[in-house]
Design a protein around this motif. Sequence first.
Motif, mmCIF file in Angstrom:
data_model
loop_
_atom_site.group_PDB
_atom_site.id
_atom_site.type_symbol
_atom_site.label_atom_id
_atom_site.label_comp_id
_atom_site.label_asym_id
_atom_site.label_seq_id
_atom_site.Cartn_x
_atom_site.Cartn_y
_atom_site.Cartn_z
ATOM 1 N N ILE A 121 0.834 -1.207 0.000
ATOM 2 C CA ILE A 121 0.000 0.000 0.000
ATOM 3 C C ILE A 121 0.865 1.252 0.000
ATOM 4 N N ASN A 122 1.957 1.210 0.750
ATOM 5 C CA ASN A 122 2.901 2.328 0.822
ATOM 6 C C ASN A 122 4.263 1.836 0.361
ATOM 7 N N ARG A 151 -4.230 0.326 -5.792
ATOM 8 C CA ARG A 151 -4.239 0.138 -4.340
ATOM 9 C C ARG A 151 -3.142 0.930 -3.651
ATOM 10 N N LYS A 154 -1.203 3.773 -2.112
ATOM 11 C CA LYS A 154 -1.634 5.086 -1.605
ATOM 12 C C LYS A 154 -0.509 6.116 -1.610
ATOM 13 N N THR A 155 0.695 5.721 -1.199
ATOM 14 C CA THR A 155 1.815 6.669 -1.130
ATOM 15 C C THR A 155 3.065 6.037 -1.725
ATOM 16 N N ASN A 169 -3.968 6.553 -7.883
ATOM 17 C CA ASN A 169 -4.471 7.029 -6.582
ATOM 18 C C ASN A 169 -3.362 7.300 -5.581
ATOM 19 N N THR A 170 -2.133 7.407 -6.048
ATOM 20 C CA THR A 170 -1.020 7.539 -5.123
ATOM 21 C C THR A 170 -0.703 9.003 -4.815
#
Length: 268
Positions: A75-76, A128, A130-131, A150-151
Amino acid sequence: MRCKNCQHTQLAQSPIVQKYCHIANKVRNKVIMSLQDDCTLDCIANDNNISPSTVNRYLDQSRAIASLIKQELPINMALGEFRGVNQQLHFICIDNDGNHKIQAILPDRYKRTIENYFLSFPIQERARVKTISMDLNSYYQEIARRLFPNTQIIIDRFHIVAMLTRAFNQYRAQVMKRFEKTSRNYRLLKFSWRLYLVSEKKLSNVNAYYDRHIRQQVTSNERVDLGLLVDERLMADYNVMQSIMTNLSHRDMDGLTDALYPSEQISS
């Protein structure tokens, strides 16, 4: 061994070692597992009493780098590069959720190689993420914006501070070269330059020492002040640099925004 009857020779074989090899399979497996750890080839060789060239050969045979590539993205993430075998730069992607596990190591850091790796994941998997934390590499940002819808991009604070200190040092050198090498102002800016890059909070106002370059008893704070008095714009640069570094360490977004747009006249 040689047969006493027919005089033919045979090679003794054992499940402990591979054929034509004198290094045990357990040692070989341990080396391959160690290749995934944060240690050098020399350290692995010393731990297993083998040569670094043997470790390098196992690295090629086992394709340990390729085995680190996983089928799902964290996710990150954090992107970067490191200098590997033969001084070649490799791209690395890690899970940035605290465990810092390696997601992938690519054989180079070329843009096409990185794009092809991330494009092997479907758009649903890339969405998926995020960062993504990275340095100031421009094409890393381009890849992140184009392939991860979506990052949010996060710039590593270390690289921001490094860019600030590099810019300050460049202008300090320009000011220093205006003076004769035997002058006091030249010596003020030439020597003890590391003190200008230290956080103001770490400079001392109490512990004095004798600076042989300016032939004077000073504290570290006084030494910095004497050098900044040489040029007003240099002092403005110093104040901006210290303000940005302080706000970054305190995670003060409002203070950082104000520091990035100073009212003082600073160098280009």
